[in-house]
Every structure is written in structure tokens, then in C-alpha cells.
Design a protein around this motif. Structure first.
Motif, PDB file in Angstrom:
ATOM      1  N   HIS A   1      -4.618  -3.280   5.357  1.00 26.59           N
ATOM      2  CA  HIS A   1      -4.060  -3.155   4.008  1.00 26.59           C
ATOM      3  C   HIS A   1      -3.849  -4.563   3.440  1.00 26.59           C
ATOM      4  O   HIS A   1      -3.480  -5.477   4.191  1.00 26.59           O
TER       5      HIS A   1
ATOM      6  N   TYR B   1       1.676   7.821   4.248  1.00 24.09           N
ATOM      7  CA  TYR B   1       2.546   7.367   5.341  1.00 24.09           C
ATOM      8  C   TYR B   1       3.588   8.419   5.740  1.00 24.09           C
ATOM      9  O   TYR B   1       4.431   8.156   6.594  1.00 24.09           O
TER      10      TYR B   1
ATOM     11  N   HIS C   1       4.113  -4.591   6.933  1.00 19.66           N
ATOM     12  CA  HIS C   1       2.792  -5.213   7.046  1.00 19.66           C
ATOM     13  C   HIS C   1       2.837  -6.657   7.549  1.00 19.66           C
ATOM     14  O   HIS C   1       1.856  -7.129   8.128  1.00 19.66           O
TER      15      HIS C   1
ATOM     16  N   GLU D   1      -1.491  -5.828   1.963  1.00 19.26           N
ATOM     17  CA  GLU D   1      -0.123  -6.347   2.130  1.00 19.26           C
ATOM     18  C   GLU D   1       0.018  -7.146   3.424  1.00 19.26           C
ATOM     19  O   GLU D   1       1.044  -7.775   3.666  1.00 19.26           O
TER      20      GLU D   1
ATOM     21  N   TYR E   1       2.861  -5.146  -9.122  1.00 15.06           N
ATOM     22  CA  TYR E   1       2.413  -4.156  -8.142  1.00 15.06           C
ATOM     23  C   TYR E   1       3.353  -2.958  -8.289  1.00 15.06           C
ATOM     24  O   TYR E   1       4.556  -3.127  -8.507  1.00 15.06           O
TER      25      TYR E   1
ATOM     26  N   SER F   1      -2.671  -1.162  -4.940  1.00 21.36           N
ATOM     27  CA  SER F   1      -3.623  -1.859  -4.060  1.00 21.36           C
ATOM     28  C   SER F   1      -5.044  -1.361  -4.338  1.00 21.36           C
ATOM     29  O   SER F   1      -6.014  -2.054  -4.079  1.00 21.36           O
TER      30      SER F   1
ATOM     31  N   ASP G   1      -2.830   7.830  -1.966  1.00 15.51           N
ATOM     32  CA  ASP G   1      -2.231   6.497  -2.127  1.00 15.51           C
ATOM     33  C   ASP G   1      -1.459   6.448  -3.450  1.00 15.51           C
ATOM     34  O   ASP G   1      -1.404   7.449  -4.190  1.00 15.51           O
ATOM     35  N   SER G   2      -0.876   5.303  -3.741  1.00 21.04           N
ATOM     36  CA  SER G   2      -0.021   5.192  -4.930  1.00 21.04           C
ATOM     37  C   SER G   2      -0.778   5.504  -6.216  1.00 21.04           C
ATOM     38  O   SER G   2      -0.227   6.116  -7.130  1.00 21.04           O
TER      39      SER G   2
ATOM     40  N   HIS H   1       2.750  10.825   0.161  1.00 19.61           N
ATOM     41  CA  HIS H   1       2.015   9.591   0.441  1.00 19.61           C
ATOM     42  C   HIS H   1       1.415   9.643   1.842  1.00 19.61           C
ATOM     43  O   HIS H   1       1.916  10.352   2.723  1.00 19.61           O
TER      44      HIS H   1
ATOM     45  N   SER I   1      -6.918  -0.262  -0.034  1.00 15.64           N
ATOM     46  CA  SER I   1      -5.788   0.658  -0.193  1.00 15.64           C
ATOM     47  C   SER I   1      -5.894   1.759   0.857  1.00 15.64           C
ATOM     48  O   SER I   1      -6.950   1.951   1.476  1.00 15.64           O
ATOM     49  N   THR I   2      -4.818   2.514   1.033  1.00 13.24           N
ATOM     50  CA  THR I   2      -4.837   3.574   2.049  1.00 13.24           C
ATOM     51  C   THR I   2      -5.880   4.643   1.706  1.00 13.24           C
ATOM     52  O   THR I   2      -6.503   5.198   2.592  1.00 13.24           O
TER      53      THR I   2
ATOM     54  N   ASN J   1       4.845  -1.173  -6.398  1.00 12.84           N
ATOM     55  CA  ASN J   1       6.007  -1.171  -5.489  1.00 12.84           C
ATOM     56  C   ASN J   1       7.142  -2.000  -6.086  1.00 12.84           C
ATOM     57  O   ASN J   1       7.472  -3.084  -5.619  1.00 12.84           O
TER      58      ASN J   1
END
Ligand code: 13P
Ligand code: SF4
Length: 302
Positions: free
Chosen positions: A191, A17, A168, A193, A105, A122, A31-32, A15, A207-208, A107
Motif C-alpha cells: 500500500h 480491512y 503501515h 502508505e 487524502y 490511494s 476501498d475508500s 472496508h 490501493s486495496t 483519511n
């Protein structure tokens, strides 16, 4: 490391991050949403998922034939924890007459996914919510901030679960306003969030993954990035001619997710060598959780 990876026939998905040294050895960083597609397509014997638990679990759900490893099993997510499956199940039972269409979501745990009608990330949330059958009341779990933003974008009222991401929500109106004033002319990219007080200061909310294309295509030379600090490595690496400034919080110059940072290069090596920790899921739960993910992947593409 790359030699061990080759010997074990493993693919490393990371990811945005993750710490820079993990991003640099990964086969794919994203991203996700992008990671879910990559996990589904993976043909290697092992998927080493460098992210948090729900992401690795999603990889196992979409591609059960592979051995899915995570460098640290304790890498959780405060947002996922804010919606336990038992609490969601009890809520749906209490409000049975509403017949909620549950949009979750990504997550969230596999057990929450199993109680949901469709998953979103996202990167596709507005599109997914826009495709929910008209006339159905929507319950959006677990992030109230993302939910609030999506509801405004999609023009669809939703009941929002009261969860949030502890990273966030640390950005504040004051901290981002101060960054704007210190860097005049630098667009603020946030973001979804983030809280509304921060989103209202942003030039772009995304999104990222979208952050990368937005900053690449935008004519500005500098950007304030209001998301987890790992994102800056990817942006600086892929867009070397521009400046990326970490969005500050009231407490620190750069926000960090303690869960994402549990993964280290040493743990990545150990996981490849030992074949663990491994993500395992009961078959019935996996099958139920797959249905809303498949629906997301289909709606997201068409
Ligand atoms: P993205 O899907 O935008 O990368 O977000 C994942 C996440 O955990 C944000 O905190
Ligand atoms: Fe979860 Fe927030 Fe960390 Fe993303 S940044 S993994 S939402 S705790």
C-alpha cells in the motif's frame, strides 16, 4: 442478521480491512474510493458503514438523506488524527502568501475536508494531483508517505504534511526483505502508505481495491501483501487458487489496525437493532466538506 438488515431496509458497506465475518455479510466490500461511490448511490434508509469514522462521515457528507451508522464510534484513524483541522487552519493562515492548493487524502476529518480544495484516495491520488491547476503550489495532507509516492508518480512537487499511518509504518525494509527471501518468486504488493524503504522493494504499489485485480491478473501463484491483514480475507475469497502471504513487520507476522478491528459482528447487529451510533454533522460543515469530495468524484471519472 440478514433478516434484520432487510427489515430495517439497511445496506452494509464494509472496508477491505474489516474482520472476515463482517465482510461476508456486507452488500459491498471495497476501498475508500469504491465505498464513497457506493455510499453516494445508496437508496436504503440506513447505511451501516463498517470501517473507520472518517469513512462513515464521508458517506454522510455525500448522502445526507440517509441515516448513517457505524458499529463503533471510537473507530478512528491515526492518520486522520495526525492532521487536526485547527493545525491545518493555522498553517494555511501562516503561509497565506503561498495560496496553497490543498489536496487532502480522504483519511481526514470533515473539518479538514472543509479546508481543502480536492480530496483523493490511494486509488486516484496520482490522477487527482495531475489535475491540479498548473502554477498552484500544492499542500498534500495528511500522509507524507502517500504524498511522497504520488509526487514522484505525478511529477508534481508538493509540500507534505508530516502525518502517517501507524499500521503501515510498521513494515520495515528488513521485514519485507526477509519475506521476499522466504518466498522467492512471490511479487510484493504494498500500500502507498508504506514508507519508501518498503515501497522500493515492492513489485506493485496500489490501493486495496487494485490489489485484487493485480493479483488476479498476474501470472504468479503466491504474493506477499504489505497492508493491513483484513485484506487477505478478500484476496483468498475472490482468488482461491493463489496463495497470499501477510507482509510481516519486525514485531508480528501480520499487521492489524486496532481501529478497523473495533467493529465486530455483535456491534453490527446492535447498531441495526438500536439505530445507533449515528453519524451526525452540522449542515454548514457538511456542505463545505462536500465541495472537494464532489470535485474528486468528478475528476476521478473523467
Ligand atoms: P484504501 O482506500 O486503499 O482501501 O486505503 C484505506 C486505508 O485506510 C489504508 O490504510
Ligand atoms: Fe487509518 Fe492506518 Fe487504520 Fe487505515 S490502517 S484506518 S490509515 S490507522
Amino acid at each position: 442478521m440478514l433478516e434484520i438488515k432487510r427489515q430495517k431496509n439497511a445496506v452494509i458497506l464494509a472496508h477491505n480491512y474489516q474482520v472476515p465475518e463482517i465482510q461476508d455479510i456486507a452488500d459491498f466490500v471495497g476501498d475508500s474510493l469504491g465505498l464513497s461511490y457506493r455510499a453516494k448511490e445508496a437508496r436504503a434508509d440506513i447505511i451501516l458503514f463498517c470501517g473507520v469514522h472518517f469513512m462513515a462521515e464521508t458517506a454522510k457528507i455525500v448522502n445526507p438523506g440517509r441515516k448513517v451508522l457505524i458499529p463503533d464510534m471510537a473507530a478512528g484513524c491515526s492518520l486522520s488524527d495526525s492532521c487536526p483541522a485547527e493545525a491545518l487552519g493555522a498553517f494555511l493562515e501562516r503561509h497565506r502568501e503561498k495560496n496553497y492548493y490543498v489536496v487532502a487524502y480522504i483519511n481526514c476529518s470533515a473539518a479538514v475536508k472543509a479546508l481543502s480544495d480536492v480530496i483523493c484516495t490511494s486509488g486516484n491520488a496520482v490522477k487527482i494531483v495531475g489535475r491540479v491547476p498548473e502554477g498552484r503550489e500544492i499542500l498534500f495532507v495528511p500522509d507524507r508517505n502517500l504524498g511522497e509516492w504520488v509526487q514522484a508518480q505525478a511529477g508534481r512537487p508538493m509540500r507534505l504534511w508530516e502525518g502517517d499511518c501507524y499500521v503501515h509504518v510498521e513494515f520495515t525494509h528488513q521485514s519485507i526483505l526477509a519475506a521476499r527471501e522466504r518466498h522467492p518468486g512471490a511479487p510484493v504488493v504494498a500500500h502507498p502508505e508504506c514508507t519508501r524503504a518498503v515501497r522500493m522493494l515492492a513489485d506493485e504499489i496500489c490501493s486495496t481495491e487494485k490489489m485484487v485485480s493485480f493479483c488476479r491478473e498476474h501470472p504468479a501463484r503466491a504474493f506477499v501483501i504489505a497492508t493491513e491483514g483484513g485484506m487477505l480475507h478478500r484476496l483468498r475469497k475472490e482468488i482461491p487458487g493463489k496463495e497470499f502471504i501477510a507482509g510481516p513487520t519486525d514485531k508480528c507476522a501480520c499487521a492489524e489496525c486496532k481501529y478497523m478491528k473495533m467493529n465486530t459482528l455483535e456491534k453490527v447487529r446492535d447498531a441495526l437493532l438500536s439505530g445507533g451510533p449515528e453519524i451526525l454533522l452540522p449542515g454548514a460543515l457538511r456542505e463545505r466538506a462536500l465541495v472537494p469530495i464532489e470535485r474528486m468524484l468528478e475528476w476521478s471519472q473523467n
